[in-house]
Scaffold this motif. Structure first.
Motif, PDB file in Angstrom:
ATOM      1  N   GLY A  18     111.542  36.028  77.260  1.00 43.15           N
ATOM      2  CA  GLY A  18     112.410  34.951  77.716  1.00 43.15           C
ATOM      3  C   GLY A  18     113.231  34.327  76.612  1.00 43.15           C
ATOM      4  O   GLY A  18     114.221  33.652  76.877  1.00 43.15           O
ATOM      5  N   ALA A  19     112.859  34.548  75.352  1.00 51.02           N
ATOM      6  CA  ALA A  19     113.629  33.998  74.245  1.00 51.02           C
ATOM      7  C   ALA A  19     115.007  34.645  74.158  1.00 51.02           C
ATOM      8  O   ALA A  19     115.953  34.024  73.693  1.00 51.02           O
ATOM      9  CB  ALA A  19     112.876  34.193  72.930  1.00 51.02           C
ATOM     10  N   ALA A  20     115.131  35.877  74.586  1.00 50.72           N
ATOM     11  CA  ALA A  20     116.427  36.551  74.561  1.00 50.72           C
ATOM     12  C   ALA A  20     116.964  36.743  75.971  1.00 50.72           C
ATOM     13  O   ALA A  20     118.132  36.531  76.229  1.00 50.72           O
ATOM     14  CB  ALA A  20     116.325  37.896  73.857  1.00 50.72           C
ATOM     15  N   ALA A  21     116.134  37.132  76.883  1.00 48.69           N
ATOM     16  CA  ALA A  21     116.569  37.399  78.261  1.00 48.69           C
ATOM     17  C   ALA A  21     116.336  36.164  79.118  1.00 48.69           C
ATOM     18  O   ALA A  21     115.595  36.180  80.092  1.00 48.69           O
ATOM     19  CB  ALA A  21     115.830  38.603  78.817  1.00 48.69           C
ATOM     20  N   VAL A  22     116.985  35.083  78.743  1.00 53.08           N
ATOM     21  CA  VAL A  22     116.760  33.799  79.390  1.00 53.08           C
ATOM     22  C   VAL A  22     117.166  33.822  80.858  1.00 53.08           C
ATOM     23  O   VAL A  22     116.437  33.351  81.725  1.00 53.08           O
ATOM     24  CB  VAL A  22     117.506  32.674  78.643  1.00 53.08           C
ATOM     25  N   GLY A  23     118.324  34.387  81.139  1.00 56.77           N
ATOM     26  CA  GLY A  23     118.824  34.386  82.513  1.00 56.77           C
ATOM     27  C   GLY A  23     117.911  35.120  83.477  1.00 56.77           C
ATOM     28  O   GLY A  23     117.633  34.641  84.571  1.00 56.77           O
ATOM     29  N   VAL A  24     117.429  36.283  83.063  1.00 57.40           N
ATOM     30  CA  VAL A  24     116.553  37.081  83.923  1.00 57.40           C
ATOM     31  C   VAL A  24     115.218  36.360  84.141  1.00 57.40           C
ATOM     32  O   VAL A  24     114.718  36.290  85.259  1.00 57.40           O
ATOM     33  CB  VAL A  24     116.313  38.479  83.311  1.00 57.40           C
ATOM     34  N   THR A  25     114.675  35.796  83.074  1.00 53.50           N
ATOM     35  CA  THR A  25     113.406  35.071  83.182  1.00 53.50           C
ATOM     36  C   THR A  25     113.568  33.839  84.059  1.00 53.50           C
ATOM     37  O   THR A  25     112.717  33.549  84.911  1.00 53.50           O
ATOM     38  CB  THR A  25     112.898  34.670  81.780  1.00 53.50           C
ATOM     39  N   ALA A  26     114.658  33.105  83.879  1.00 50.81           N
ATOM     40  CA  ALA A  26     114.911  31.912  84.688  1.00 50.81           C
ATOM     41  C   ALA A  26     115.076  32.266  86.159  1.00 50.81           C
ATOM     42  O   ALA A  26     114.632  31.516  87.036  1.00 50.81           O
ATOM     43  CB  ALA A  26     116.151  31.183  84.174  1.00 50.81           C
ATOM     44  N   ARG A  30     113.155  30.565  89.214  1.00 53.93           N
ATOM     45  CA  ARG A  30     113.862  29.929  90.341  1.00 53.93           C
ATOM     46  C   ARG A  30     113.445  30.553  91.670  1.00 53.93           C
ATOM     47  O   ARG A  30     113.213  29.860  92.656  1.00 53.93           O
ATOM     48  CB  ARG A  30     115.370  30.039  90.159  1.00 53.93           C
ATOM     49  N   ALA A  31     113.357  31.874  91.680  1.00 52.51           N
ATOM     50  CA  ALA A  31     112.972  32.566  92.915  1.00 52.51           C
ATOM     51  C   ALA A  31     111.534  32.228  93.295  1.00 52.51           C
ATOM     52  O   ALA A  31     111.217  32.066  94.478  1.00 52.51           O
ATOM     53  CB  ALA A  31     113.149  34.076  92.753  1.00 52.51           C
ATOM     54  N   PHE A  32     110.665  32.108  92.310  1.00 50.52           N
ATOM     55  CA  PHE A  32     109.269  31.755  92.584  1.00 50.52           C
ATOM     56  C   PHE A  32     109.178  30.353  93.182  1.00 50.52           C
ATOM     57  O   PHE A  32     108.389  30.112  94.093  1.00 50.52           O
ATOM     58  CB  PHE A  32     108.439  31.842  91.305  1.00 50.52           C
TER      59      PHE A  32
END
Length: 105
Positions: A18-26, A30-32
């Protein structure tokens, strides 16, 4: 394991990707928090595919791949996306497949 951990009741997690792939992790978070299971499933699969592509042989190159992803998301300048201690890796940045995973969704 991020999405399954949420499903198993986790209330927090250490998310290195998540430190680099913030959008995907977020998007997974959000979906959860919502009630759209198909959206959660798709976001989780994207995150898993991204992790599988990033944490690959040779593992010694994972820092460089993380830096490339952070630069691709605009989190650090591209001129700073270099690991001087890591092994040489093919290419000059994230693959098109990794970039597609970052942008999808």
């Amino acid at each position: 394991m991020f999405a399954p951990s949420l499903l198993w009741g986790a209330e927090s997690a250490l998310v290195g990707l998540g430190a680099a792939a913030v959008g995907v992790t977020a998007e997974v978070l959000r979906a959860f928090a919502g009630d759209d299971l198909p959206r959660f499933t798709e976001a989780s699969l994207r995150l898993d595919r991204l992790a599988a592509a990033k944490f690959t042989a040779g593992m010694e190159g994972y820092v460089q791949r993380m830096l490339w992803l952070a630069a691709a998301e605009g989190r650090i300048p591209a001129s700073h996306a270099h690991d001087p201690y890591g092994p040489p890796l093919p290419g000059e940045g994230p693959t098109a497949a990794l970039l597609d995973l970052l942008r999808a969704g």
